[in-house]
Design a protein around this motif. Structure first.
Motif, PDB file in Angstrom:
ATOM      1  N   PHE A   1       0.791  -1.225   0.000  1.00 10.94           N
ATOM      2  CA  PHE A   1       0.000   0.000   0.000  1.00 10.94           C
ATOM      3  C   PHE A   1       0.829   1.284   0.000  1.00 10.94           C
ATOM      4  O   PHE A   1       0.267   2.370  -0.142  1.00 10.94           O
ATOM      5  CB  PHE A   1      -0.930   0.028   1.222  1.00 10.94           C
ATOM      6  N   GLY A   2       2.140   1.171   0.176  1.00  8.47           N
ATOM      7  CA  GLY A   2       2.972   2.367   0.300  1.00  8.47           C
ATOM      8  C   GLY A   2       3.031   3.223  -0.946  1.00  8.47           C
ATOM      9  O   GLY A   2       3.364   4.412  -0.878  1.00  8.47           O
ATOM     10  N   GLY A   3       2.715   2.649  -2.088  1.00  9.73           N
ATOM     11  CA  GLY A   3       2.750   3.428  -3.321  1.00  9.73           C
ATOM     12  C   GLY A   3       1.485   4.219  -3.586  1.00  9.73           C
ATOM     13  O   GLY A   3       1.432   5.018  -4.521  1.00  9.73           O
ATOM     14  N   GLY A   4       0.469   4.024  -2.759  1.00  6.08           N
ATOM     15  CA  GLY A   4      -0.784   4.741  -2.928  1.00  6.08           C
ATOM     16  C   GLY A   4      -0.872   5.942  -2.004  1.00  6.08           C
ATOM     17  O   GLY A   4       0.102   6.670  -1.813  1.00  6.08           O
ATOM     18  N   SER A   5      -2.024   6.119  -1.395  1.00  6.25           N
ATOM     19  CA  SER A   5      -2.238   7.236  -0.488  1.00  6.25           C
ATOM     20  C   SER A   5      -1.417   7.047   0.777  1.00  6.25           C
ATOM     21  O   SER A   5      -1.600   6.074   1.525  1.00  6.25           O
ATOM     22  CB  SER A   5      -3.722   7.353  -0.128  1.00  6.25           C
ATOM     23  N   ARG A   6      -0.506   7.973   1.026  1.00  6.15           N
ATOM     24  CA  ARG A   6       0.311   7.907   2.242  1.00  6.15           C
ATOM     25  C   ARG A   6      -0.563   8.038   3.479  1.00  6.15           C
ATOM     26  O   ARG A   6      -0.322   7.392   4.498  1.00  6.15           O
ATOM     27  CB  ARG A   6       1.338   9.045   2.174  1.00  6.15           C
ATOM     28  N   ARG A   7      -1.567   8.873   3.374  1.00  5.51           N
ATOM     29  CA  ARG A   7      -2.469   9.119   4.495  1.00  5.51           C
ATOM     30  C   ARG A   7      -3.241   7.854   4.869  1.00  5.51           C
ATOM     31  O   ARG A   7      -3.313   7.470   6.042  1.00  5.51           O
ATOM     32  CB  ARG A   7      -3.425  10.243   4.106  1.00  5.51           C
ATOM     33  N   ALA A   8      -3.805   7.183   3.868  1.00 12.13           N
ATOM     34  CA  ALA A   8      -4.573   5.970   4.139  1.00 12.13           C
ATOM     35  C   ALA A   8      -3.684   4.863   4.686  1.00 12.13           C
ATOM     36  O   ALA A   8      -4.075   4.128   5.610  1.00 12.13           O
ATOM     37  CB  ALA A   8      -5.258   5.508   2.851  1.00 12.13           C
ATOM     38  N   TRP A   9      -2.494   4.737   4.144  1.00 10.96           N
ATOM     39  CA  TRP A   9      -1.548   3.710   4.608  1.00 10.96           C
ATOM     40  C   TRP A   9      -1.147   3.954   6.056  1.00 10.96           C
ATOM     41  O   TRP A   9      -1.187   3.040   6.893  1.00 10.96           O
ATOM     42  CB  TRP A   9      -0.344   3.718   3.668  1.00 10.96           C
ATOM     43  N   ALA A  10      -0.777   5.191   6.387  1.00 12.05           N
ATOM     44  CA  ALA A  10      -0.387   5.508   7.766  1.00 12.05           C
ATOM     45  C   ALA A  10      -1.553   5.300   8.719  1.00 12.05           C
ATOM     46  O   ALA A  10      -1.390   4.744   9.815  1.00 12.05           O
ATOM     47  CB  ALA A  10       0.122   6.944   7.852  1.00 12.05           C
ATOM     48  N   ARG A  11      -2.737   5.721   8.313  1.00 10.50           N
ATOM     49  CA  ARG A  11      -3.902   5.560   9.176  1.00 10.50           C
ATOM     50  C   ARG A  11      -4.197   4.088   9.439  1.00 10.50           C
ATOM     51  O   ARG A  11      -4.528   3.697  10.567  1.00 10.50           O
ATOM     52  CB  ARG A  11      -5.119   6.225   8.532  1.00 10.50           C
ATOM     53  N   GLY A  12      -4.082   3.274   8.413  1.00 14.98           N
ATOM     54  CA  GLY A  12      -4.371   1.851   8.580  1.00 14.98           C
ATOM     55  C   GLY A  12      -3.423   1.165   9.544  1.00 14.98           C
ATOM     56  O   GLY A  12      -3.849   0.392  10.417  1.00 14.98           O
ATOM     57  N   THR A  13      -2.137   1.437   9.417  1.00 14.53           N
ATOM     58  CA  THR A  13      -1.170   0.784  10.295  1.00 14.53           C
ATOM     59  C   THR A  13      -1.279   1.306  11.733  1.00 14.53           C
ATOM     60  O   THR A  13      -1.148   0.530  12.685  1.00 14.53           O
ATOM     61  CB  THR A  13       0.263   0.964   9.774  1.00 14.53           C
ATOM     62  N   LEU A  14      -1.531   2.589  11.895  1.00 19.02           N
ATOM     63  CA  LEU A  14      -1.702   3.123  13.248  1.00 19.02           C
ATOM     64  C   LEU A  14      -2.983   2.602  13.886  1.00 19.02           C
ATOM     65  O   LEU A  14      -3.020   2.361  15.103  1.00 19.02           O
ATOM     66  CB  LEU A  14      -1.699   4.644  13.227  1.00 19.02           C
ATOM     67  N   ALA A  15      -4.013   2.415  13.087  1.00 18.96           N
ATOM     68  CA  ALA A  15      -5.245   1.827  13.622  1.00 18.96           C
ATOM     69  C   ALA A  15      -4.990   0.396  14.100  1.00 18.96           C
ATOM     70  O   ALA A  15      -5.491  -0.019  15.156  1.00 18.96           O
ATOM     71  CB  ALA A  15      -6.339   1.848  12.565  1.00 18.96           C
ATOM     72  N   ALA A  16      -4.202  -0.352  13.335  1.00 13.87           N
ATOM     73  CA  ALA A  16      -3.856  -1.714  13.752  1.00 13.87           C
ATOM     74  C   ALA A  16      -3.063  -1.696  15.053  1.00 13.87           C
ATOM     75  O   ALA A  16      -3.290  -2.529  15.951  1.00 13.87           O
ATOM     76  CB  ALA A  16      -3.048  -2.405  12.650  1.00 13.87           C
ATOM     77  N   GLU A  17      -2.135  -0.749  15.181  1.00 13.70           N
ATOM     78  CA  GLU A  17      -1.383  -0.619  16.432  1.00 13.70           C
ATOM     79  C   GLU A  17      -2.321  -0.322  17.596  1.00 13.70           C
ATOM     80  O   GLU A  17      -2.193  -0.912  18.679  1.00 13.70           O
ATOM     81  CB  GLU A  17      -0.340   0.492  16.317  1.00 13.70           C
ATOM     82  N   ALA A  18      -3.266   0.581  17.379  1.00 16.35           N
ATOM     83  CA  ALA A  18      -4.205   0.928  18.448  1.00 16.35           C
ATOM     84  C   ALA A  18      -5.012  -0.284  18.893  1.00 16.35           C
ATOM     85  O   ALA A  18      -5.243  -0.492  20.094  1.00 16.35           O
ATOM     86  CB  ALA A  18      -5.133   2.049  17.984  1.00 16.35           C
ATOM     87  N   VAL A  19      -5.424  -1.119  17.943  1.00 19.24           N
ATOM     88  CA  VAL A  19      -6.196  -2.326  18.272  1.00 19.24           C
ATOM     89  C   VAL A  19      -5.347  -3.303  19.083  1.00 19.24           C
ATOM     90  O   VAL A  19      -5.801  -3.872  20.085  1.00 19.24           O
ATOM     91  CB  VAL A  19      -6.716  -2.988  16.983  1.00 19.24           C
ATOM     92  N   LEU A  20      -4.093  -3.502  18.666  1.00 18.62           N
ATOM     93  CA  LEU A  20      -3.208  -4.430  19.374  1.00 18.62           C
ATOM     94  C   LEU A  20      -2.917  -3.964  20.799  1.00 18.62           C
ATOM     95  O   LEU A  20      -2.962  -4.759  21.747  1.00 18.62           O
ATOM     96  CB  LEU A  20      -1.902  -4.586  18.591  1.00 18.62           C
TER      97      LEU A  20
ATOM     98  N   LEU B   1      -4.173   1.435  28.139  1.00 18.70           N
ATOM     99  CA  LEU B   1      -5.390   2.009  27.560  1.00 18.70           C
ATOM    100  C   LEU B   1      -5.127   3.417  27.043  1.00 18.70           C
ATOM    101  O   LEU B   1      -5.596   3.791  25.955  1.00 18.70           O
ATOM    102  CB  LEU B   1      -6.498   2.018  28.605  1.00 18.70           C
ATOM    103  N   ILE B   2      -4.378   4.215  27.806  1.00 13.15           N
ATOM    104  CA  ILE B   2      -4.029   5.563  27.358  1.00 13.15           C
ATOM    105  C   ILE B   2      -3.199   5.505  26.081  1.00 13.15           C
ATOM    106  O   ILE B   2      -3.427   6.269  25.135  1.00 13.15           O
ATOM    107  CB  ILE B   2      -3.276   6.312  28.467  1.00 13.15           C
ATOM    108  N   ALA B   3      -2.239   4.578  26.024  1.00 17.97           N
ATOM    109  CA  ALA B   3      -1.410   4.421  24.824  1.00 17.97           C
ATOM    110  C   ALA B   3      -2.254   4.039  23.619  1.00 17.97           C
ATOM    111  O   ALA B   3      -2.075   4.570  22.513  1.00 17.97           O
ATOM    112  CB  ALA B   3      -0.326   3.375  25.073  1.00 17.97           C
ATOM    113  N   ALA B   4      -3.204   3.122  23.819  1.00 17.66           N
ATOM    114  CA  ALA B   4      -4.071   2.696  22.721  1.00 17.66           C
ATOM    115  C   ALA B   4      -4.968   3.833  22.250  1.00 17.66           C
ATOM    116  O   ALA B   4      -5.139   4.057  21.042  1.00 17.66           O
ATOM    117  CB  ALA B   4      -4.920   1.503  23.164  1.00 17.66           C
TER     118      ALA B   4
END
Length: 232
Positions: free
Chosen positions: A95-114, A215-218
């Protein structure tokens, strides 16, 4: 309903620029790293799950039999982090070749879930046999995923998890070191952000609020995921 084209000479709004600049987001994530390492080191048996430089040293301590350190905890953290980095690399390749914003948001959302899952486990089973390992694996995997993403984003001086080169640059590129000091504010902000996160995380952990710290970190990561733009 049709979308009207922009007037002659006017530029259409750049969707990548909507939201917080990446510099601000990465500084926020640096605060989160301080919290995560405070939780892991103080609450999970002297192991780091964000700072792998320190973790390699800790593994050496544990292997030498130093009291208070555990080879299995540290090895689990390193393995989970590497798996997370592999996953982050594959996501970046896809996904890095597409929207930088969407890619960053997706990976950070995954981090928040974990990290959110680790907070839930810490709250539900604080004394269970496998809780420490679950928290180590979840947070280390999340940090590996994030680090791979941050590396591909390539924002200078903001790795979000380690400060050795940031501090080196802060000193060597300063006016006292013969440089211009142009990036000193960003580097100083990164150091302060990590320190602030560590203080907050440690304050919570030593008072028995490990789950709250996670929880605060997430929550912070989730907010940053929603708010980030694709621009520095």
């Amino acid at each position: 309903m049709t979308t009207q084209p922009p007037p002659d000479g006017a530029r259409a709004p750049d969707p990548e620029a909507r939201g917080l600049p990446l510099v601000i987001v990465l500084l926020g994530l640096t605060v989160v790293s301080g919290i995560i390492d405070a939780v892991s080191y103080l609450g999970l048996g002297h192991v780091f799950t964000a700072n792998m430089t320190g973790n390699v040293v800790v593994l050496g301590f544990a292997a030498a039999g130093a009291p208070g350190f555990t080879v299995t905890h540290t090895a689990a953290s390193l393995a989970a982090f590497l798996l997370g980095a592999v996953a982050g690399g594959r996501v970046a390749a896809r996904f890095g070749g597409g929207s930088r914003r969407a890619w960053a948001r997706g990976t950070l959302a995954a981090e928040a879930v974990l990290v959110g899952a680790s907070a839930a486990i810490a709250h539900a089973a604080p004394g269970a046999r496998g809780t420490a390992y679950a928290l180590i694996v979840l947070t280390a995997f999340a940090m590996g995923l994030r680090n791979a993403t941050v590396r591909k984003l390539g924002v200078p001086d903001l790795t979000t998890t380690v400060l050795t080169m940031t501090l080196t640059g802060l000193a060597s590129d300063s006016r006292a070191g013969g440089g211009s000091g142009r990036r000193s504010p960003r580097r100083t902000a990164a150091v302060v952000a990590m320190l602030a996160g560590a203080v907050l995380g440690a304050w919570l952990v030593v008072r028995g609020h490990l789950a709250t710290a996670l929880l605060i970190a997430a929550a912070a990561t989730g907010v940053l995921a929603v708010a980030t733009s694709g621009r520095e």
